[in-house]
Scaffold this motif. Structure first.
Motif, PDB file in Angstrom:
ATOM      1  N   VAL A 113      -1.844   2.704 -33.045  1.00 35.11           N
ATOM      2  CA  VAL A 113      -1.526   1.549 -33.883  1.00 35.11           C
ATOM      3  C   VAL A 113      -0.758   2.046 -35.100  1.00 35.11           C
ATOM      4  O   VAL A 113      -1.226   2.928 -35.829  1.00 35.11           O
TER       5      VAL A 113
ATOM      6  N   PHE B  33     -23.129  11.549 -35.409  1.00 32.94           N
ATOM      7  CA  PHE B  33     -23.140  10.644 -34.245  1.00 32.94           C
ATOM      8  C   PHE B  33     -23.871   9.344 -34.593  1.00 32.94           C
ATOM      9  O   PHE B  33     -23.366   8.250 -34.371  1.00 32.94           O
TER      10      PHE B  33
ATOM     11  N   ALA C 164     -18.843  17.149 -31.688  1.00 36.27           N
ATOM     12  CA  ALA C 164     -20.312  17.146 -31.820  1.00 36.27           C
ATOM     13  C   ALA C 164     -20.950  17.875 -30.636  1.00 36.27           C
ATOM     14  O   ALA C 164     -20.521  17.722 -29.501  1.00 36.27           O
ATOM     15  N   GLN C 165     -21.995  18.646 -30.925  1.00 38.62           N
ATOM     16  CA  GLN C 165     -22.734  19.365 -29.882  1.00 38.62           C
ATOM     17  C   GLN C 165     -23.952  18.574 -29.411  1.00 38.62           C
ATOM     18  O   GLN C 165     -24.411  18.739 -28.297  1.00 38.62           O
ATOM     19  N   PHE C 166     -24.479  17.760 -30.313  1.00 39.74           N
ATOM     20  CA  PHE C 166     -25.734  17.043 -30.001  1.00 39.74           C
ATOM     21  C   PHE C 166     -25.848  15.867 -30.946  1.00 39.74           C
ATOM     22  O   PHE C 166     -25.032  15.716 -31.871  1.00 39.74           O
TER      23      PHE C 166
ATOM     24  N   GLY D 229     -13.100  10.406 -29.120  1.00 34.65           N
ATOM     25  CA  GLY D 229     -12.808  10.865 -30.482  1.00 34.65           C
ATOM     26  C   GLY D 229     -13.424  12.225 -30.739  1.00 34.65           C
ATOM     27  O   GLY D 229     -13.165  13.187 -30.009  1.00 34.65           O
ATOM     28  N   ARG D 230     -14.288  12.308 -31.746  1.00 36.25           N
ATOM     29  CA  ARG D 230     -14.909  13.586 -32.120  1.00 36.25           C
ATOM     30  C   ARG D 230     -16.075  13.980 -31.204  1.00 36.25           C
ATOM     31  O   ARG D 230     -16.722  14.994 -31.431  1.00 36.25           O
TER      32      ARG D 230
ATOM     33  N   GLY E 296      -9.440   2.667 -32.167  1.00 35.70           N
ATOM     34  CA  GLY E 296     -10.225   3.894 -32.033  1.00 35.70           C
ATOM     35  C   GLY E 296     -11.328   3.748 -31.005  1.00 35.70           C
ATOM     36  O   GLY E 296     -12.164   2.831 -31.094  1.00 35.70           O
TER      37      GLY E 296
ATOM     38  N   ALA F  55     -18.094   4.851 -32.442  1.00 36.13           N
ATOM     39  CA  ALA F  55     -18.189   3.624 -33.261  1.00 36.13           C
ATOM     40  C   ALA F  55     -17.416   2.485 -32.594  1.00 36.13           C
ATOM     41  O   ALA F  55     -17.944   1.368 -32.436  1.00 36.13           O
TER      42      ALA F  55
ATOM     43  N   GLU G 216      -6.557   3.237 -28.289  1.00 31.77           N
ATOM     44  CA  GLU G 216      -6.875   4.639 -28.605  1.00 31.77           C
ATOM     45  C   GLU G 216      -5.614   5.489 -28.474  1.00 31.77           C
ATOM     46  O   GLU G 216      -4.948   5.459 -27.445  1.00 31.77           O
ATOM     47  N   LYS G 217      -5.353   6.296 -29.506  1.00 30.68           N
ATOM     48  CA  LYS G 217      -4.104   7.069 -29.472  1.00 30.68           C
ATOM     49  C   LYS G 217      -4.185   8.305 -28.565  1.00 30.68           C
ATOM     50  O   LYS G 217      -3.157   8.794 -28.100  1.00 30.68           O
TER      51      LYS G 217
ATOM     52  N   ASP H  23     -18.147   6.709 -38.864  1.00 29.65           N
ATOM     53  CA  ASP H  23     -19.269   7.564 -39.259  1.00 29.65           C
ATOM     54  C   ASP H  23     -19.492   7.682 -40.762  1.00 29.65           C
ATOM     55  O   ASP H  23     -20.587   8.031 -41.195  1.00 29.65           O
TER      56      ASP H  23
HETATM   57  C1  LIG Z   1     -16.377  19.899 -35.158  1.00 22.40           C
HETATM   58  C2  LIG Z   1     -17.361  18.756 -35.269  1.00 22.40           C
HETATM   59  C3  LIG Z   1     -18.709  18.974 -35.005  1.00 22.40           C
HETATM   60  C4  LIG Z   1     -19.629  17.926 -35.107  1.00 22.40           C
HETATM   61  N1  LIG Z   1     -20.938  18.139 -34.784  1.00 22.40           N
HETATM   62  C5  LIG Z   1     -21.810  17.117 -34.778  1.00 22.40           C
HETATM   63  C6  LIG Z   1     -23.118  17.263 -34.249  1.00 22.40           C
HETATM   64  O1  LIG Z   1     -23.478  18.326 -33.691  1.00 22.40           O
HETATM   65  N2  LIG Z   1     -23.978  16.193 -34.314  1.00 22.40           N
HETATM   66  C7  LIG Z   1     -23.580  14.984 -34.829  1.00 22.40           C
HETATM   67  O2  LIG Z   1     -24.403  14.045 -34.868  1.00 22.40           O
HETATM   68  N3  LIG Z   1     -22.327  14.794 -35.287  1.00 22.40           N
HETATM   69  C8  LIG Z   1     -21.426  15.813 -35.248  1.00 22.40           C
HETATM   70  N4  LIG Z   1     -20.132  15.623 -35.643  1.00 22.40           N
HETATM   71  C9  LIG Z   1     -19.755  14.305 -36.178  1.00 22.40           C
HETATM   72  C10 LIG Z   1     -19.540  13.263 -35.056  1.00 22.40           C
HETATM   73  O3  LIG Z   1     -18.774  13.830 -34.019  1.00 22.40           O
HETATM   74  C11 LIG Z   1     -18.813  12.073 -35.666  1.00 22.40           C
HETATM   75  O4  LIG Z   1     -19.536  11.629 -36.791  1.00 22.40           O
HETATM   76  C12 LIG Z   1     -18.636  10.897 -34.716  1.00 22.40           C
HETATM   77  O5  LIG Z   1     -18.282  11.324 -33.415  1.00 22.40           O
HETATM   78  C13 LIG Z   1     -17.564   9.989 -35.293  1.00 22.40           C
HETATM   79  O6  LIG Z   1     -17.349   8.882 -34.450  1.00 22.40           O
HETATM   80  P1  LIG Z   1     -16.351   7.727 -34.902  1.00 22.40           P
HETATM   81  O7  LIG Z   1     -16.269   6.776 -33.781  1.00 22.40           O
HETATM   82  O8  LIG Z   1     -16.748   7.214 -36.248  1.00 22.40           O
HETATM   83  O9  LIG Z   1     -14.931   8.438 -35.139  1.00 22.40           O
HETATM   84  P2  LIG Z   1     -14.009   9.233 -34.128  1.00 22.40           P
HETATM   85  O10 LIG Z   1     -14.804   9.879 -33.083  1.00 22.40           O
HETATM   86  O11 LIG Z   1     -13.114  10.077 -34.968  1.00 22.40           O
HETATM   87  O12 LIG Z   1     -13.146   8.085 -33.426  1.00 22.40           O
HETATM   88  C14 LIG Z   1     -12.020   7.510 -34.028  1.00 22.40           C
HETATM   89  C15 LIG Z   1     -10.956   7.321 -32.961  1.00 22.40           C
HETATM   90  O13 LIG Z   1      -9.840   6.615 -33.535  1.00 22.40           O
HETATM   91  C16 LIG Z   1      -8.658   7.089 -32.931  1.00 22.40           C
HETATM   92  N5  LIG Z   1      -7.546   6.696 -33.805  1.00 22.40           N
HETATM   93  C17 LIG Z   1      -7.317   7.082 -35.091  1.00 22.40           C
HETATM   94  N6  LIG Z   1      -6.213   6.469 -35.577  1.00 22.40           N
HETATM   95  C18 LIG Z   1      -5.739   5.672 -34.581  1.00 22.40           C
HETATM   96  C19 LIG Z   1      -4.621   4.784 -34.481  1.00 22.40           C
HETATM   97  N7  LIG Z   1      -3.778   4.577 -35.500  1.00 22.40           N
HETATM   98  N8  LIG Z   1      -4.414   4.131 -33.298  1.00 22.40           N
HETATM   99  C20 LIG Z   1      -5.268   4.320 -32.236  1.00 22.40           C
HETATM  100  N9  LIG Z   1      -6.342   5.151 -32.286  1.00 22.40           N
HETATM  101  C21 LIG Z   1      -6.578   5.805 -33.445  1.00 22.40           C
HETATM  102  C22 LIG Z   1      -8.912   8.591 -32.835  1.00 22.40           C
HETATM  103  O14 LIG Z   1      -8.048   9.196 -31.881  1.00 22.40           O
HETATM  104  C23 LIG Z   1     -10.383   8.635 -32.440  1.00 22.40           C
HETATM  105  O15 LIG Z   1     -10.552   8.694 -31.025  1.00 22.40           O
HETATM  106  C24 LIG Z   1     -19.175  16.639 -35.520  1.00 22.40           C
HETATM  107  C25 LIG Z   1     -17.819  16.424 -35.758  1.00 22.40           C
HETATM  108  C26 LIG Z   1     -16.914  17.462 -35.626  1.00 22.40           C
HETATM  109  C27 LIG Z   1     -15.444  17.198 -35.840  1.00 22.40           C
END
Ligand SMILES: Cc1cc2nc3c(=O)[nH]c(=O)nc-3n(C[C@H](O)[C@H](O)[C@H](O)COP(=O)(O)OP(=O)(O)OC[C@H]3O[C@@H](n4cnc5c(N)ncnc54)[C@H](O)[C@@H]3O)c2cc1C
Length: 328
Positions: free
Chosen positions: A116, A307, A57-59, A41-42, A10, A14, A34-35, A293
């Motif tokens: 993966v 974030f 995420a917007q901010f 990601g988000r 991923g 994170a 990364e898939k 997250d």
């Molecule tokens: C609509 C929306 C609005 C949001 N608004 C806000 C905001 O305004 N402010 C804020 O602070 N937070 C916000 N968030 C939350 C924030 O975006 C997330 O908490 C944060 O980006 C998560 O990061 P992460 O790295 O934990 O996970 P992710 O960003 O989900 O990253 C995980 C990655 O793993 C990859 N993956 C999954 N399975 C596999 C696999 N088997 N093989 C390879 N890759 C894989 C995915 O494609 C992804 O890229 C929002 C989220 C969403 C969905």
């Protein structure tokens, strides 16, 4: 693909912060898988016609000195700006949230469009299999996919997992999120910062005008629907969902001004319950970590996925894996 010391699954914030932390600790052989087609990601930004829209995420907000130091540095470099909010600033990337992760991953080896599929236990570590059937060995694995996807990946009987931790992870539920994106022929009547999240119609969580936000040349609007609304409408056809979204926000822009529309469906947007630690090792002996997250530091001030929780989880997991690998 050659064998690796550490494999990170991923490339969201994170995973990328874990990789950066491992590099800082002197570890070189780190590989992120990364898939999707892009890192982030988000933290997702989409080009629509001549415009641009954030649709994850917007901010981000800042409650820790760790993120504050990074945020100050990013502001100085011109990567992020203080968008709105006093005394608690909302920071946003100057050219879309996705670009911040792209910048942070410049020195990281990431394989894109590789999913993966399987993790097996082998002598000295793990064997990882990708969706193109490629396999490689690795000493340590960090999974940063949303928890339900991480749990699915771990449903493998060759792994000697810690049953209690797996049970804890299996209990984490995520809500979905539906986001409608609309390009308009005319500007909106939204406030000058382009952001509204109060006094909105039922089911609507947030509306953002990206021209006013400063990342788009033309008015592109993202309409974020609340978790319950999104869960209910998730199985419906996209055109019906988009019609329902437009109807809900008709007071904010005229549906007749819509030129192009797209729907983003996030199956796993935010967790409804969290883990009270910034990462866990789910293996009984070997380094097989899960972070992201939904893993909050015990002293977390906000108590929700965001974030900052993902950012800190990645750093903490990276530090832990570096310490563990150096001790092996
Ligand atoms: C609509 C929306 C609005 C949001 N608004 C806000 C905001 O305004 N402010 C804020 O602070 N937070 C916000 N968030 C939350 C924030 O975006 C997330 O908490 C944060 O980006 C998560 O990061 P992460 O790295 O934990 O996970 P992710 O960003 O989900 O990253 C995980 C990655 O793993 C990859 N993956 C999954 N399975 C596999 C696999 N088997 N093989 C390879 N890759 C894989 C995915 O494609 C992804 O890229 C929002 C989220 C969403 C969905």
């Amino acid at each position: 693909m050659q064998d690796r010391d550490v494999t990170i699954i991923g490339a969201g914030i994170a995973g990328i912060m874990a990789a950066n932390t491992l590099r800082k600790k002197g570890m070189k052989d780190i590989h992120v898988i990364e898939k999707s087609k892009s890192v982030g990601g988000r933290l997702a930004t989409r080009q629509i016609e001549q415009g641009k829209a954030d649709h994850g995420a917007q901010f981000f907000t800042v409650r820790t000195s760790t993120l504050q130091e990074y945020a100050n540095d990013w502001v100085e470099k011109g990567w992020v700006k203080h968008w709105f909010g006093d005394p608690y600033p909302r920071y946003t990337s100057v050219d879309g949230m996705n670009h911040l992760v792209k910048r942070l991953s410049e020195n990281i080896q990431v394989t894109l469009q590789a999913k993966v599929m399987d993790i097996q236990e082998v002598s000295g570590g793990f064997q990882v299999t990708l969706d193109n059937d490629e396999t490689f060995k690795t000493g340590a694995v960090l999974i940063t996919a949303p928890v339900p996807q991480a749990v699915e990946l771990l449903q493998n009987h060759t792994l000697t997992l810690n049953a209690e931790r797996m049970k804890e992870l299996s209990n984490i539920q995520f809500q979905s999120s539906l986001v409608g994106m609309f390009t308009l022929s005319e500007s909106t009547s939204l406030p000058s910062n382009g952001h509204v999240d109060e006094g909105l119609p039922e089911g609507v969580e947030r509306i953002v005008d990206h021209q006013k936000k400063g990342i788009s040349n033309i008015p592109v609007i993202s309409v974020y629907m609340e978790g319950e609304w999104s869960d209910y409408h998730f199985p419906h056809q996209d055109n019906l969902t988009l019609r329902a979204i437009k109807k809900s926000v008709a007071d904010y822009f005229d549906p007749l001004h819509v030129q192009e529309e797209q729907l983003k469906k996030w199956r796993y947007a935010q967790a409804s319950s969290m883990i009270n630690h910034s990462y866990v090792n789910v293996h009984q002996v070997l380094p097989l970590y899960v972070a992201g997250d939904a893993f909050l530091r015990p002293d977390d001030q906000a108590g929700r996925t965001r974030f900052e929780s993902a950012f800190l989880s990645g750093i903490d997991a990276g530090n832990q894996i570096a310490t563990m690998m150096k001790g092996i």
